[in-house]
Design an enzyme around this catalytic site. Structure first.
Site, short mmCIF file in Angstrom:
data_model
loop_
_atom_site.label_atom_id
_atom_site.label_comp_id
_atom_site.label_asym_id
_atom_site.label_seq_id
_atom_site.Cartn_x
_atom_site.Cartn_y
_atom_site.Cartn_z
N LYS A 14 46.47 35.26 34.04
CA LYS A 14 45.82 34.37 33.07
C LYS A 14 46.10 34.80 31.63
CE LYS A 14 41.69 35.06 34.73
NZ LYS A 14 41.92 35.96 35.84
N ARG A 89 33.19 31.27 35.62
CA ARG A 89 33.40 31.99 36.88
C ARG A 89 32.44 31.55 37.97
NH1 ARG A 89 35.08 38.17 35.32
NH2 ARG A 89 36.95 37.60 34.19
N ARG A 128 48.47 47.77 36.52
CA ARG A 128 47.92 47.56 35.18
C ARG A 128 46.99 48.72 34.80
NH1 ARG A 128 44.42 42.28 33.92
NH2 ARG A 128 42.76 43.51 34.81
N ARG A 134 42.61 50.75 31.43
CA ARG A 134 41.35 50.02 31.60
C ARG A 134 40.54 50.65 32.71
NH1 ARG A 134 42.12 43.57 31.59
NH2 ARG A 134 40.25 43.83 32.82
N ARG A 145 35.69 43.51 42.37
CA ARG A 145 35.96 42.34 41.53
C ARG A 145 36.57 41.19 42.34
NH1 ARG A 145 39.73 44.51 37.21
NH2 ARG A 145 39.67 42.40 36.38
#
Length: 189
Positions: A14, A89, A128, A134, A145
């Site tokens: 996204k 969401r 990532r 992160r 998640r």
């Protein structure tokens, strides 16, 4: 104004595709993740509250997210369009978004879904995490998640389908091909 929800599971691309849309079309981009990370970085009250949810892999309460996004959206009213990335969401959030837009004389133009298989999502997010630093890109939090996405967020696919707003894009493969597919949708709006 063109208002687009870019939709997909964590790791579906996204953010990457939103950057390309912004560059080509000059749209504003509201990334809930970026907005929240900025609040956390600045140690605001909102940031501290949000961090407690994010660290557990949970969603931020709807009313809180809607208020934040309304404030950011209002700063982009002169844009050709706005991309909502990471919101809504849940169906109640989607209803809140519709209300937020209607109060401003706008509506949602399209929901563009990036469809990526679960095993690919895990690979992307773990990679990532190694490069971005992160804290929410570790295997335990990623699994949480993705569970939250499948249980709470994926029902939006059918909700937007029923409203005639859903446009599904194969999110696996060449970035430029994915972007070209997205552009075909946007160019028809």
């Amino acid at each position: 104004m063109i208002n687009i929800v870019i939709f997909g599971a964590p790791g579906s691309g996204k953010g990457t595709q939103s950057e390309k849309i912004v560059a080509k079309y000059g749209f504003g981009h509201i990334s809930t993740g970026d907005v929240l990370r900025n609040e956390i970085k600045n140690k605001t009250i909102l940031g501290k509250t949000a961090k407690a949810y994010i660290d557990k892999g949970q969603l931020i309460p709807d009313s809180l997210m809607t208020d934040i996004l309304a404030r950011v959206y209002d700063t982009m009213r002169d844009s050709k369009g706005v991309i909502f990335d990471g919101f809504p969401r849940t169906i109640p959030q989607a209803e809140n978004l519709n209300k937020l837009l209607a109060e401003r004389g706008e509506d949602l133009s399209a929901m563009i879904e990036l469809d990526v298989p679960q095993d690919e999502l895990m690979k992307r997010l773990i990679n990532r995490g190694k490069t971005s630093g992160r804290s929410d890109d570790n295997e335990k939090t990623i699994k949480q998640r993705l569970d939250v996405y499948h249980n709470q967020t994926s029902p939006l696919v059918e909700w937007y389908q029923q409203k005639g707003k859903r446009h599904s894009i194969d999110g696996l493969g060449d970035l430029e091909r994915i972007f070209a597919d997205i552009c075909q949708v946007i160019d028809k709006l």
